[in-house]
Scaffold this active site. Structure first.
Site, short mmCIF file in Angstrom:
data_model
loop_
_atom_site.label_atom_id
_atom_site.label_comp_id
_atom_site.label_asym_id
_atom_site.label_seq_id
_atom_site.Cartn_x
_atom_site.Cartn_y
_atom_site.Cartn_z
N TYR A 143 52.84 28.17 20.55
CA TYR A 143 53.83 27.86 19.51
C TYR A 143 53.14 27.57 18.17
O TYR A 143 53.44 28.21 17.16
CB TYR A 143 54.67 26.66 19.96
N GLU A 145 49.95 28.06 17.09
CA GLU A 145 49.19 29.19 16.54
C GLU A 145 50.11 30.37 16.26
O GLU A 145 49.90 31.13 15.32
CB GLU A 145 48.06 29.60 17.49
N ARG A 209 57.10 10.08 15.17
CA ARG A 209 57.74 11.28 14.65
C ARG A 209 58.69 10.83 13.55
O ARG A 209 59.11 9.68 13.50
CB ARG A 209 58.57 12.00 15.74
#
Ligand code: NAD
Ligand code: UDP
Length: 313
Positions: A143, A145, A209
Site C-alpha cells: 500500500y 510503496e 493518529r
C-alpha cells in the site's frame, strides 16, 4: 462537467459522487466492488446524471470525461493485505490506466494518495517536503510503496506528457459508510462498543493518529481539483492528534458502553505517530477542517447503530 470517480462505491468515493451530483455535475462511478458496495450508491442510481460501471482499474477503459478523481484502492490494512500483489497492481497499473485516459481525453486527474507515504515518520508533524520513512519489504509496503509509485507516475506523466494532475495526501478519515468489517480503528471501536464487546487496542495504545471527518476531506479534495497553478502534493487531514487509548476511552464514553479495553499485539510496521501539518492547504486552498472528533464520532456512532439495528431485523 463530467467527472469520473474510481472507487466510487467505497466509503469516501460514494460521498464524493453524492457531493458532485449535488453540485450539478455528471458523475460516472467506476468500481469493482472489492471493498465498495451497491448499498453505498443505491440511492444515486435513479439520478439521470449518475452512471455506474463495474470495472477493474487494472484494465484500461476509454471514457469521455473532464475530471478524474482516482480513489480506487483498498484502504484498510486488512483489505490491502488480503491480496497484496493485487493492491500493487491497482496502484501501479490502475494509476497508469487512469493517467493514460487523462492524457488521451485531456482530463484533469486527482490522485487520492495517503499519509502512509510518510511511513513511520521521524519528522513530526508531517510536512509535504518530508520524504518519509517507509519499509520497502514489509506487510504495509504494497500500500505505502504502491501509493508512492502512484505519486511518481502522476509527476512523470505531468513532466513528460503535460497531463493536468493534482495529488492529495489523505490522513486517517472516518465517517458513515466505512465498511464495518474493514478493521480500521474507528469502525472497530464503535462496533465493539455498541455490542459491549472487548475494545481491541493494539500494543499499549500509545501510538497516535489524527482523525478527519469525511466532509472536511471532500471539501478539500474539491477545492484542490479546481485550484489552478498548484499540483500538490498537499496534506488533507485534521491536526487533532489522539493516542489510540484516548480514542478507545472516548468511544466507550460516547456510546455509554460496558466494554472493557483489551490489548492485542501491535501489527508489524504500525506507525508510532501521525499528524498532518496543514499550513500548505490553508495557504493555497484556504481550507481547514471544521468538524471536531466529538461531532464526527457522534454521527458515525449513529450510522453504525442504525446498521446494527437493521442487521438484527
Ligand atoms: P474503501 O475501501 O471504502 O474504497 C475503495 C474503493 O475502491 C472500493 O469501493 C473498492 O471496491 C474500490 N476498488 C479497489 N480496488 C479496485 C480496482 N482494482 N478497480 C476498481 N475499484 C477498486 O476505502 P476509502 O477509505 O474510501 O478510500 C478511498 C481512497 O482514499 C483510497 O485510494 C485510499 O487509499 C485513499 N485514502 C483513504 C484514507 C482513509 O483514511 N479513509 C486515508 C488515506 C488515503
Ligand atoms: N488499531 C487498534 N485496534 C483496532 C484497529 C486498529 O488499536 O482494532 C490501531 C492500529 O494498530 C493503528 C491505529 O489503530 O495504530 C490506526 O489503525 P487503522 O487501521 O485505522 O489505520 P492506519 O494504521 O492505516 O493508520
Amino acid at each position: 462537467m463530467r467527472a469520473l470517480v474510481t472507487g466510487g462505491a467505497g466509503f469516501i468515493g460514494s460521498h464524493l459522487c453524492e457531493r458532485l451530483l449535488k453540485d450539478g455535475h455528471e458523475v460516472i462511478c467506476l468500481d469493482n466492488y472489492f471493498t465498495g458496495k451497491k448499498d453505498n450508491i443505491r440511492h444515486l442510481l435513479s439520478d439521470t446524471n449518475f452512471e455506474f460501471i463495474r470495472h477493474d482499474v487494472t484494465e484500461p477503459i476509454l471514457l469521455e470525461v473532464d475530471r478524474i478523481y482516482h480513489f480506487a484502492c483498498p484502504a484498510s490494512p486488512i483489505h490491502y493485505q488480503y491480496n497484496p500483489v493485487k493492491t500493487i497492481k491497482t496502484n501501479v497499473m490502475g494509476t497508469i490506466n487512469m493517467l493514460g485516459l487523462a492524457k488521451r481525453v485531456k482530463a484533469r486527474i486527482l490522485l487520492a494518495s495517503t499519509s502512509e507515504v510518510y511511513g513511520d515518520p521521524n519528522v513530526h508533524p508531517q510536512t509535504e517536503s518530508y520524504w518519509g520513512h517507509v519499509n520497502p519489504i514489509g506487510i504495509r509496503s504494497c500500500y505505502d510503496e504502491g501509493k508512492r509509485v502512484a505519486e511518481t507516475l502522476m509527476m512523470d506523466y505531468h513532466r513528460q506528457n503535460n497531463v493536468d494532475i493534482k495529488i492529495i495526501r489523505i490522513f486517517n478519515t472516518y465517517g458513515p459508510r466505512m465498511a464495518p468489517n474493514d478493521g480500521r480503528v474507528v469502525s472497530n471501536f464503535i462496533i465493539q462498543a455498541l455490542k459491549n464487546e472487548d475494545i481491541t487496542v493494539y500494543g499499549k495504545g500509545e501510538q497516535t493518529r489524527s482523525f478527519q471527518y469525511y466532509e472536511d476531506l471532500i471539501n478539500g479534495a474539491l477545492k484542490m481539483m479546481e485550484r489552478e497553478d498548484f499540483i500538490g502534493p498537499v496534506n488533507l487531514g485534521n491536526p487533532n492528534e489522539f493516542t489510540i487509548m484516548e480514542l478507545a476511552e472516548k468511544v466507550i464514553r460516547m456510546t455509554g458502553s460496558k466494554s472493557k479495553i483489551v490489548h492485542l499485539p501491535l501489527p508489524q510496521d504500525d506507525p508510532t505517530q501521525r499528524q498532518p501539518d496543514i499550513s500548505l492547504a490553508k495557504k493555497t486552498l484556504d481550507w481547514e477542517p471544521k468538524t471536531g472528533l466529538d461531532r464526527g464520532l457522534s454521527t458515525t456512532i449513529d450510522y453504525f447503530l442504525n446498521l446494527l439495528e437493521k442487521e438484527k431485523n
